[in-house]
Design a protein around this motif. Structure first.
Motif, short mmCIF file in Angstrom:
data_model
loop_
_atom_site.label_atom_id
_atom_site.label_comp_id
_atom_site.label_asym_id
_atom_site.label_seq_id
_atom_site.Cartn_x
_atom_site.Cartn_y
_atom_site.Cartn_z
N UNK A 131 40.17 109.26 4.93
CA UNK A 131 40.30 107.93 4.35
C UNK A 131 41.26 107.01 5.08
N UNK A 132 41.93 107.52 6.12
CA UNK A 132 42.79 106.63 6.88
C UNK A 132 41.94 105.67 7.71
N UNK A 133 42.53 104.51 7.98
CA UNK A 133 41.82 103.48 8.74
C UNK A 133 41.91 103.80 10.23
N UNK A 134 40.81 103.61 10.95
CA UNK A 134 40.78 103.84 12.39
C UNK A 134 40.77 102.48 13.10
N UNK A 135 41.83 102.23 13.87
CA UNK A 135 41.97 100.97 14.61
C UNK A 135 42.02 101.28 16.10
N UNK A 136 41.15 100.61 16.87
CA UNK A 136 41.20 100.75 18.32
C UNK A 136 41.97 99.57 18.89
N UNK A 137 43.10 99.86 19.53
CA UNK A 137 43.94 98.80 20.09
C UNK A 137 43.46 98.47 21.51
N UNK A 138 44.06 97.44 22.10
CA UNK A 138 43.59 96.93 23.39
C UNK A 138 43.62 97.98 24.50
N UNK A 139 44.53 98.93 24.42
CA UNK A 139 44.63 99.97 25.44
C UNK A 139 43.49 100.96 25.37
N UNK A 140 42.72 100.90 24.30
CA UNK A 140 41.65 101.86 24.09
C UNK A 140 42.04 102.99 23.17
N UNK A 141 43.33 103.13 22.91
CA UNK A 141 43.81 104.17 22.01
C UNK A 141 43.36 103.88 20.58
N UNK A 142 43.05 104.96 19.86
CA UNK A 142 42.67 104.83 18.45
C UNK A 142 43.84 105.27 17.58
N UNK A 143 44.21 104.39 16.67
CA UNK A 143 45.35 104.63 15.79
C UNK A 143 44.85 104.84 14.37
N UNK A 144 45.42 105.84 13.69
CA UNK A 144 45.09 106.09 12.29
C UNK A 144 46.16 105.46 11.42
N UNK A 145 45.72 104.68 10.44
CA UNK A 145 46.65 103.97 9.56
C UNK A 145 46.47 104.46 8.14
N UNK A 146 47.56 104.98 7.54
CA UNK A 146 47.52 105.48 6.17
C UNK A 146 47.83 104.36 5.20
N UNK A 147 47.32 104.50 3.98
CA UNK A 147 47.60 103.52 2.94
C UNK A 147 49.10 103.48 2.67
N UNK A 148 49.63 102.29 2.48
CA UNK A 148 51.04 102.12 2.20
C UNK A 148 51.31 100.67 1.89
N UNK A 149 52.53 100.23 2.12
CA UNK A 149 52.91 98.85 1.83
C UNK A 149 52.48 97.97 3.00
N UNK A 150 51.17 97.85 3.16
CA UNK A 150 50.59 97.17 4.33
C UNK A 150 49.60 96.11 3.88
N UNK A 151 49.37 95.15 4.75
CA UNK A 151 48.36 94.13 4.52
C UNK A 151 47.43 94.07 5.72
N UNK A 152 46.15 93.90 5.42
CA UNK A 152 45.14 93.80 6.48
C UNK A 152 44.46 92.44 6.37
N UNK A 153 44.22 91.83 7.53
CA UNK A 153 43.44 90.60 7.53
C UNK A 153 42.69 90.50 8.85
N UNK A 154 41.54 89.83 8.84
CA UNK A 154 40.83 89.59 10.09
C UNK A 154 41.62 88.60 10.92
N UNK A 155 41.53 88.71 12.21
CA UNK A 155 42.29 87.84 13.12
C UNK A 155 41.94 86.38 12.91
N UNK A 156 40.68 86.09 12.57
CA UNK A 156 40.25 84.70 12.44
C UNK A 156 40.45 84.16 11.02
N UNK A 157 41.31 84.82 10.22
CA UNK A 157 41.55 84.36 8.86
C UNK A 157 43.03 84.26 8.60
#
Length: 262
Positions: free
Chosen positions: A233-259
């Protein structure tokens, strides 16, 4: 006012919703459910209010709940599944709302980790609070707030646009019927908590998938393409370097870049 006899006639469903506590007005349904849990209330106990004066979402944000206009409920669960954690329980609540809206031909998505949105904005939020005994959850409160009628849309300025189910559908929705469907869908998905089927259903309704997003919180910011969800259930984010980062639920906010939403 909520039609209490109608709720009583429709519950329990899928083993949930009994005992039922309905309040014309209350500070917080989650607080009431936690108090009941601490005094030994059983799995499936449901607290519903027509109005909340101190409802809240993540990060202690106020959840607006005006009389007769929305759904404010808190469900007490005493999970024993190995897949039980706050992330999977939050997904459980969000999926129940999404599936109930789909029954009304309204396509909604889950804005990770706990909001339900349509193109016009947010119309529901989930707040899960847990109590642990050692490494096992003693009880969990799944709080769900849904903007159903127009009166439930907050008038104050918000970080993310808000809407309601009526506006999204273009017709007035039966509030009690929607509430009962949410409980039924909670019960249907509860045995699948943390399963591959549940993760896949969550992923299929994941907002902003394959788009550039940024995640902020705890003094950090991660920017990349939202690829989807990992098996846990962790979020999979691919950053510009190509690395994939797993993000766990916590005190975080997500938004699309164009919003500018949060």
């Amino acid at each position: 006012m909520i039609d209490v006899p109608r709720l009583e006639a429709g519950l329990p469903v899928e083993g949930l919703g009994e005992p039922l506590y309905v309040f014309p007005t209350i500070g917080s349904t989650n607080d009431e459910a936690k108090s009941l849990a601490e005094h030994g209330a059983p799995h499936g106990t449901l607290v519903v209010a027509d109005e909340q004066s101190r409802g809240r979402g993540r990060r202690e944000r106020k959840w607006y709940s005006q009389p007769g206009s929305g759904i404010a409920l808190s469900l007490l669960l005493r999970p024993r599944s190995v897949g039980s954690n706050e992330s999977s329980l939050t997904a459980l609540g969000a999926l129940a709302v999404v599936k109930s809206l789909a029954m009304r031909k309204l396509e909604a998505y889950i804005k990770w980790p706990n909001d339900v949105i349509v193109s016009a904005g947010k119309l529901a939020g989930i707040l899960v609070e847990t109590s642990w005994q050692g490494d096992q959850i003693d009880y969990a409160i799944v709080g769900i707030g849904v903007n159903v009628h127009q009166g439930s849309i907050p008038q104050a300025a918000l970080d993310f646009p808000a809407t309601c189910v009526d506006d999204a559908l273009g017709s007035k929705v039966d509030r009690e019927a929607l509430l009962l469907d949410i409980i039924a869908n909670l019960g249907a998905w509860y045995p699948k908590l943390g399963s591959e089927e549940m993760i896949e259903a969550w992923q299929q309704r994941l907002a902003y998938r394959d788009r550039q997003v940024q995640i902020t919180g705890a003094g950090t910011k991660t920017v990349g393409r939202l690829e989807g969800l990992a098996a846990d259930g962790r979020l999979v984010i691919q950053v510009d370097s190509g690395e994939k980062i797993l993000v766990a639920q916590g005190d975080l906010s997500l938004r699309p870049i164009d919003s500018d939403g949060d």
